[in-house]
Scaffold this motif. Structure first.
Motif, short mmCIF file in Angstrom:
data_model
loop_
_atom_site.label_atom_id
_atom_site.label_comp_id
_atom_site.label_asym_id
_atom_site.label_seq_id
_atom_site.Cartn_x
_atom_site.Cartn_y
_atom_site.Cartn_z
N PRO A 245 -63.13 14.95 5.25
CA PRO A 245 -64.08 15.01 6.65
C PRO A 245 -63.86 16.47 7.80
N GLN A 246 -62.57 17.44 6.61
CA GLN A 246 -62.30 18.69 7.59
C GLN A 246 -62.40 19.58 6.59
N ALA A 247 -63.65 19.42 6.13
CA ALA A 247 -64.67 20.26 5.17
C ALA A 247 -64.92 21.74 6.20
N ILE A 248 -65.61 21.68 6.48
CA ILE A 248 -66.13 22.28 7.78
C ILE A 248 -64.39 22.99 8.17
N MET A 249 -63.86 22.81 8.37
CA MET A 249 -62.56 23.83 9.55
C MET A 249 -62.31 24.58 7.56
N LEU A 250 -62.03 24.29 6.96
CA LEU A 250 -62.22 24.82 5.75
C LEU A 250 -62.41 25.58 5.39
N SER A 251 -63.77 25.36 5.39
CA SER A 251 -64.52 26.56 5.35
C SER A 251 -65.28 27.75 6.27
N ILE A 252 -63.92 26.99 7.69
CA ILE A 252 -64.20 28.28 8.69
C ILE A 252 -62.65 29.24 8.09
N CYS A 253 -61.91 28.61 7.80
CA CYS A 253 -60.55 29.53 7.39
C CYS A 253 -61.03 29.94 6.83
N LEU A 254 -61.66 30.01 5.37
CA LEU A 254 -62.46 30.37 4.08
C LEU A 254 -62.62 31.69 4.95
N GLN A 255 -63.96 31.59 6.03
CA GLN A 255 -65.04 33.00 6.21
C GLN A 255 -63.80 33.83 6.97
N SER A 256 -62.56 33.39 7.80
CA SER A 256 -62.00 34.46 8.47
C SER A 256 -61.39 34.96 7.85
N MET A 257 -60.73 33.89 6.70
CA MET A 257 -60.04 35.02 5.41
C MET A 257 -60.68 36.38 5.18
N ASP B 100 -63.29 37.64 6.89
CA ASP B 100 -63.76 38.70 7.46
C ASP B 100 -62.12 39.81 7.79
N GLU B 101 -61.13 38.66 7.82
CA GLU B 101 -60.24 39.80 8.25
C GLU B 101 -59.66 40.21 7.08
N LEU B 102 -59.94 39.80 5.82
CA LEU B 102 -59.56 41.11 4.89
C LEU B 102 -60.63 42.20 4.58
N MET B 103 -62.10 41.65 5.02
CA MET B 103 -63.18 43.25 5.43
C MET B 103 -62.82 43.96 6.86
N VAL B 104 -62.28 43.58 7.09
CA VAL B 104 -61.64 44.48 8.77
C VAL B 104 -60.14 45.62 8.31
N LYS B 105 -59.55 44.24 7.64
CA LYS B 105 -58.96 45.48 7.34
C LYS B 105 -58.73 46.97 5.83
N LYS B 106 -59.77 46.27 5.26
CA LYS B 106 -59.75 46.90 4.08
C LYS B 106 -60.70 48.24 4.55
N SER B 107 -61.97 47.77 5.92
CA SER B 107 -62.18 48.93 6.09
C SER B 107 -61.99 50.11 7.60
N GLY B 108 -60.38 49.83 7.12
CA GLY B 108 -59.29 50.10 8.70
C GLY B 108 -59.45 50.44 9.52
N GLY B 109 -59.93 49.04 10.09
CA GLY B 109 -60.35 48.56 11.61
C GLY B 109 -59.32 47.65 11.62
N ALA C 106 -66.22 47.34 3.12
CA ALA C 106 -65.38 46.65 1.64
C ALA C 106 -66.12 45.78 1.56
N VAL C 107 -66.99 44.75 1.67
CA VAL C 107 -68.17 44.27 1.63
C VAL C 107 -69.07 43.55 1.39
N LYS C 108 -69.95 43.60 1.52
CA LYS C 108 -71.24 43.24 1.99
C LYS C 108 -71.51 42.15 2.74
N SER C 109 -72.08 41.95 3.62
CA SER C 109 -71.60 40.87 4.62
C SER C 109 -72.06 39.36 3.67
N PRO C 110 -71.74 38.44 4.23
CA PRO C 110 -72.23 36.98 3.13
C PRO C 110 -73.45 36.99 2.67
N PRO C 111 -74.40 37.22 1.73
CA PRO C 111 -75.36 36.76 2.06
C PRO C 111 -76.02 35.19 1.61
N LEU C 112 -76.54 35.02 1.89
CA LEU C 112 -77.35 33.68 1.26
C LEU C 112 -78.20 33.31 0.23
#
Length: 433
Positions: free
Chosen positions: A328-340, A342-351, A373-379
């Motif tokens: 039931p927490q699948a969406i929350m898990l997905s949000i965690c992955l996306q935020s990880m 985002d944080e990796l991309m910001v840190k790699k780009s010097g932000g 850092a990486v291309k914005s996740p496309p669909l």
């Protein structure tokens, strides 16, 4: 929703000058504190968009400092103004009005005296409290959500809203601990995670932590906790996975840019594995039934939707495999992955988190910032036409570590025969895909 401004407060501004803050309540609960100038800005924007004939009258400016009687009169006038705007279908439902309420809601940060630079380091989470005092994550509240409305709309006293840090890299703890309030929040969260068993502590470590707690050595307490297993992880409710076999029961934790699995195999053996987000090619959240209202005769309290999080993982240099979590927490898990990500991309780009938060407060996170850092996740088109689109991550790949644990939950390295014999591969890069 009922709007009221039952009281005012005299507060100190950035330059030390005092000003009057008007406390806006929604359905009897504090929503935000605003200045007269902020409400005047809202009024002028509404007039610009909808015309002076549509927008109600606004209390006029005063040249001189207001007397207590005049402050009270202005409070009453502002309260009537907010109520009139809310009751108007056009104005009350406008993006201008609702955006103002979203941006103005700094009630939690204001009450805690959390400095603006640290607001982006913390987030509000909706949780469900269990009888034993533990809690289960429902979701992370988005910036546009009104926390009071989110929790009261559920009509269930088990639901709570808690404040936790919203970043994954523990090196950011140094920023938080620079300020007294940030240190206290981080310390309280660490103590809570240890008490709930989210952070693993042996007897000697427990003794050291207890000693630091008695000395009120909060920074040293956190420093020691940072060395412990699962520090900074979010732990999810027991659920089911198809890895390494279908129908395995698993406890998933998110942290350190990975999903950690503690799997109970059909033979009752318990094994542990870590799936790095940088080795996930893509992931998706799907439901077994359409996300829509059920038949009119169905019970409103019964959950009929089965949620799944599936990610495609680089198991070896040339082998990708789908791993599915049914929870039931699948969406929350997905949000965690996306935020990880985002944080990796910001840190790699010097932000930094501060810069990322400022951009979000000023508007959406620009795609160009992420593309450094990486291309914005496309669909992408899913291999299964009945499935929803997937988000793709294509960055420098790192190694995966797989470990085994005994029934006593003590971790031990077990080599490459864990989880179907998946080996740990070091130094795999984009060119190997």
């Amino acid at each position: 929703m009922h709007f009221s401004i039952p009281e005012t407060e005299t507060r100190a501004g950035d330059g030390g000058a005092a000003y009057v803050a008007y406390n806006i309540h929604v359905n009897g609960v504090l929503h935000c504190r605003v200045r007269y100038s902020q409400l005047l800005g809202l009024h002028e924007q509404l007039r610009k968009e909808y015309g002076a004939n549509v927008v109600p009258a606004f209390p006029p400016k005063k040249i001189f400092t207001l007397t207590p009687a005049e402050v009270e009169q202005r409070r009453e006038q502002l309260e009537k103004y907010m109520q009139a705007v809310r009751q108007d279908p056009t104005l009350g439902g406008s993006e201008t009005f609702n955006s103002f309420l979203r941006k103005a809601q700094q009630a939690v940060a204001s009450k805690l005296d959390l400095p603006d630079d640290l607001v982006g380091y913390f987030s509000l989470f909706l949780v469900r409290e269990t009888k034993d005092g533990a809690f289960s994550f429902v979701r992370k509240l988005q910036e546009f959500e009104l926390p009071y409305v989110s929790v009261t709309s559920l009509h269930n006293p088990e639901f709570r809203i808690i404040l936790r840090k919203s970043y994954w890299d523990s090196s950011y703890d140094d920023d938080v601990m620079e300020h007294r309030v940030g240190l206290n929040l981080l310390y309280a969260q660490t103590v809570s995670d240890i008490e709930h068993g989210w952070i693993l502590v042996n007897k000697e470590q427990h003794r050291q932590l207890k000693s630091l707690q008695e000395k009120v050595s909060k920074k040293e307490f956190i420093r020691l906790a940072q060395t412990l297993k699962y520090y900074g992880y979010l732990k999810f409710d027991p659920c089911v996975t198809d890895f390494p076999e279908k129908g395995c029961h698993v406890v998933v934790s998110a942290g350190n840019n990975e999903l950690n699995f503690q799997v109970r195999l059909p033979n009752e053996q318990i094994k542990e594995g870590s799936f790095k987000v940088t080795r996930m090619r893509c992931w998706r959240v799907t439901s077994s039934v359409p996300m829509s209202n059920g038949p009119s005769g169905s019970s409103p309290g019964k959950s009929e939707v089965k949620l799944e999080l599936a990610f495609e993982y680089l198991m070896s240099k040339d082998r990708l495999q789908w791993v599915t979590i049914t929870s039931p927490q699948a969406i929350m898990l997905s949000i965690c992955l996306q935020s990880m990500v985002d944080e990796l991309m910001v840190k790699k780009s010097g932000g930094s988190i501060r810069k990322m938060f400022r951009r979000r407060m000023n508007g959406a996170l620009r795609r160009s910032d992420s593309q450094q850092a990486v291309k914005s996740p496309p669909l992408l088109d899913s291999p299964d036409a009945s499935r929803e689109p997937m988000a793709k991550l294509s960055s420098k790949l790192t190694s995966v570590s797989l470990r085994g644990i005994s029934h006593s939950s003590s971790a031990n390295d077990v080599g490459a025969n864990d989880f179907h014999g998946n080996y740990a591969f070091e130094g795999i890069g984009d060119e190997d895909l």
